[in-house]
Design a protein around this motif. Structure first.
Motif, PDB file in Angstrom:
ATOM      1  N   TRP A 157     -10.486   3.216  23.228  1.00 16.88           N
ATOM      2  CA  TRP A 157      -9.764   3.226  24.493  1.00 16.88           C
ATOM      3  C   TRP A 157      -8.335   3.754  24.318  1.00 16.88           C
ATOM      4  N   TRP A 158      -7.711   3.391  23.177  1.00 17.54           N
ATOM      5  CA  TRP A 158      -6.365   3.882  22.911  1.00 17.54           C
ATOM      6  C   TRP A 158      -6.359   5.392  22.694  1.00 17.54           C
ATOM      7  N   SER A 243      -3.616   1.474  16.463  1.00 11.44           N
ATOM      8  CA  SER A 243      -3.331   2.109  15.175  1.00 11.44           C
ATOM      9  C   SER A 243      -4.404   3.080  14.717  1.00 11.44           C
ATOM     10  N   HIS A 244      -3.997   3.986  13.845  1.00  9.58           N
ATOM     11  CA  HIS A 244      -4.903   4.947  13.225  1.00  9.58           C
ATOM     12  C   HIS A 244      -5.827   4.209  12.264  1.00  9.58           C
ATOM     13  N   ILE A 245      -7.039   4.707  12.076  1.00  5.27           N
ATOM     14  CA  ILE A 245      -8.005   4.040  11.212  1.00  5.27           C
ATOM     15  C   ILE A 245      -7.507   3.935   9.766  1.00  5.27           C
ATOM     16  N   VAL A 246      -6.715   4.895   9.319  1.00  7.15           N
ATOM     17  CA  VAL A 246      -6.166   4.829   7.958  1.00  7.15           C
ATOM     18  C   VAL A 246      -5.186   3.653   7.850  1.00  7.15           C
ATOM     19  N   SER A 247      -4.369   3.434   8.882  1.00  9.19           N
ATOM     20  CA  SER A 247      -3.459   2.286   8.901  1.00  9.19           C
ATOM     21  C   SER A 247      -4.241   0.975   8.939  1.00  9.19           C
ATOM     22  N   ILE A 248      -5.314   0.954   9.731  1.00  8.35           N
ATOM     23  CA  ILE A 248      -6.153  -0.243   9.828  1.00  8.35           C
ATOM     24  C   ILE A 248      -6.781  -0.561   8.479  1.00  8.35           C
ATOM     25  N   SER A 249      -7.307   0.446   7.826  1.00  5.51           N
ATOM     26  CA  SER A 249      -7.955   0.258   6.525  1.00  5.51           C
ATOM     27  C   SER A 249      -6.971  -0.280   5.494  1.00  5.51           C
ATOM     28  N   ALA A 250      -5.770   0.296   5.467  1.00  7.43           N
ATOM     29  CA  ALA A 250      -4.749  -0.156   4.518  1.00  7.43           C
ATOM     30  C   ALA A 250      -4.324  -1.587   4.821  1.00  7.43           C
ATOM     31  N   TRP A 251      -4.135  -1.910   6.112  1.00  6.41           N
ATOM     32  CA  TRP A 251      -3.705  -3.254   6.512  1.00  6.41           C
ATOM     33  C   TRP A 251      -4.775  -4.295   6.204  1.00  6.41           C
ATOM     34  N   PHE A 252      -6.026  -4.024   6.557  1.00  7.75           N
ATOM     35  CA  PHE A 252      -7.104  -4.971   6.274  1.00  7.75           C
ATOM     36  C   PHE A 252      -7.228  -5.225   4.771  1.00  7.75           C
ATOM     37  N   SER A 253      -7.156  -4.168   3.976  1.00 11.44           N
ATOM     38  CA  SER A 253      -7.266  -4.308   2.515  1.00 11.44           C
ATOM     39  C   SER A 253      -6.097  -5.124   1.971  1.00 11.44           C
ATOM     40  N   LEU A 254      -4.893  -4.816   2.460  1.00 16.52           N
ATOM     41  CA  LEU A 254      -3.696  -5.543   2.022  1.00 16.52           C
ATOM     42  C   LEU A 254      -3.780  -7.016   2.405  1.00 16.52           C
ATOM     43  N   ALA A 255      -4.251  -7.295   3.630  1.00 14.33           N
ATOM     44  CA  ALA A 255      -4.362  -8.682   4.095  1.00 14.33           C
ATOM     45  C   ALA A 255      -5.356  -9.472   3.253  1.00 14.33           C
ATOM     46  N   LEU A 256      -6.490  -8.853   2.916  1.00 18.56           N
ATOM     47  CA  LEU A 256      -7.511  -9.538   2.112  1.00 18.56           C
ATOM     48  C   LEU A 256      -7.030  -9.794   0.685  1.00 18.56           C
TER      49      LEU A 256
END
Length: 334
Positions: A157-158, A243-256
């Motif tokens: 949607w974004w 957010s861009h999928i690359v930002s999402i991937s980096a954030w999810f990985s960092l959070a985990l």
């Protein structure tokens, strides 16, 4: 003579001043945490980016992203699944795989000598460990993964999540700061919510079966808790920001990886301190948040601040375990 109610008014005024000082202290702590973390992260990523770009003589990250995008022929769901599910899962299990070897075998000693709760999980109970692994996998496959479906539609949607142009590194740092603030707020209050006696007995008690946690226990939880406290606080930021999928991937990985460090049971050199959350598992009613800012404001870290664990709550910049350089006070003879 004092007027009626003058004492109570003075106490109220003093209380307001105290709360205001506390708020400013919390903001200073928050600013210090953000600035230090972002400075280190910026230096690391810029160094890697410079090195890679120097080799390829081009925009390494942009080229890599375009190659990846074209490899999947722009299939947005496949790209989203890969970035939001597969990459963070590999980061989680890769990091925790190393920790589990140390938990089971007691080796390498480079890791196990940094144990926080001495004598606990030495070695870990393998039956409990397999139960934790099973629950973590169930939460990932049957809770987190289905939650990515509505998230995918929100990101669509974004309209810029799958853009062929990567966001700038500076914008990613802004997003990372916002993600962290949102996670801190949502995690703190949902975490306190599941500590309510009515919910604790039926939901959160499962997570607290581990009074001395290990890394994989970070997502060892009741499904309801996994939705409320583990998944939504991390997903909300990217959905708000589009957010861009690359930002999402980096954030999810960092959070985990970050939550795994908080639960790992080892205070390892050059990594964020896990003392804060480890103390929560030990005492149950202290240290509910991630950064500790809201705990400071609400006074849910008062006991923690009076302990040796608080003195050890810092990044270890040497190789001597903090349990040795800042040992517990000897117990008094009865």
């Amino acid at each position: 003579p004092k007027m009626p109610g003058q004492d109570s008014a003075a106490r109220a005024f003093s209380c307001c001043l105290s709360q205001e000082e506390k708020l400013w202290d919390a903001l200073r702590i928050s600013a210090y945490v953000f600035s230090t973390g972002l400075l280190m992260f910026t230096a690391l990523v810029n160094s890697v980016s410079w090195f890679m770009q120097d080799i390829t003589l081009g925009n390494f990250w942009q080229t890599t992203w375009l190659n990846f995008y074209n490899f999947f022929e722009g299939d947005e769901w496949t790209i989203f699944f890969f970035g939001a599910a597969l990459v963070p899962a590999l980061a989680f299990w890769g990091f925790n795989g190393i920790l589990m070897v140390a938990d089971i075998t007691g080796k390498p000693t480079f890791i196990t000598r940094y144990r926080i709760q001495l004598g606990k999980n030495d070695p870990v109970d393998t039956k409990k460990l397999w139960q934790a692994i099973y629950t973590a996998l169930v939460n990932q496959f049957f809770v987190s993964l289905p939650m990515l479906v509505p998230m995918f539609h929100v990101m669509n949607w974004w309209g810029n999540t799958f853009s062929k142009e990567l966001p700038t590194f500076q914008w990613f740092l802004v997003e990372l700061s916002i993600f962290t603030i949102i996670e801190e707020i949502l995690f703190y209050y949902t975490h306190r919510l599941v500590h309510h006696p009515v919910l604790y007995k039926h939901i959160h008690k499962k997570h607290h079966e581990w009074t001395a946690p290990i890394g994989v226990v970070s997502i060892y939880a009741h499904p309801v808790e996994h939705i409320l406290s583990n998944t939504l606080p991390v997903m909300t930021g990217p959905m708000i920001m589009g957010s861009h999928i690359v930002s999402i991937s980096a954030w999810f990985s960092l959070a985990l990886i970050t939550t795994s460090i908080s639960h790992c049971g080892y205070h390892l050199p050059f990594l964020p301190s896990p003392e804060f959350h480890d103390f929560h598992h030990l005492k149950f009613n202290q240290c509910y948040g991630v950064l500790g800012v809201l705990d400071y404001l609400h006074g849910t870290d008062r006991v923690f601040r009076q302990t040796k664990a608080f003195e050890r709550h810092k990044v270890l910049l040497g190789l001597t375990p903090l349990s040795e350089s800042i040992p517990e006070a000897p117990k008094r003879a009865e």
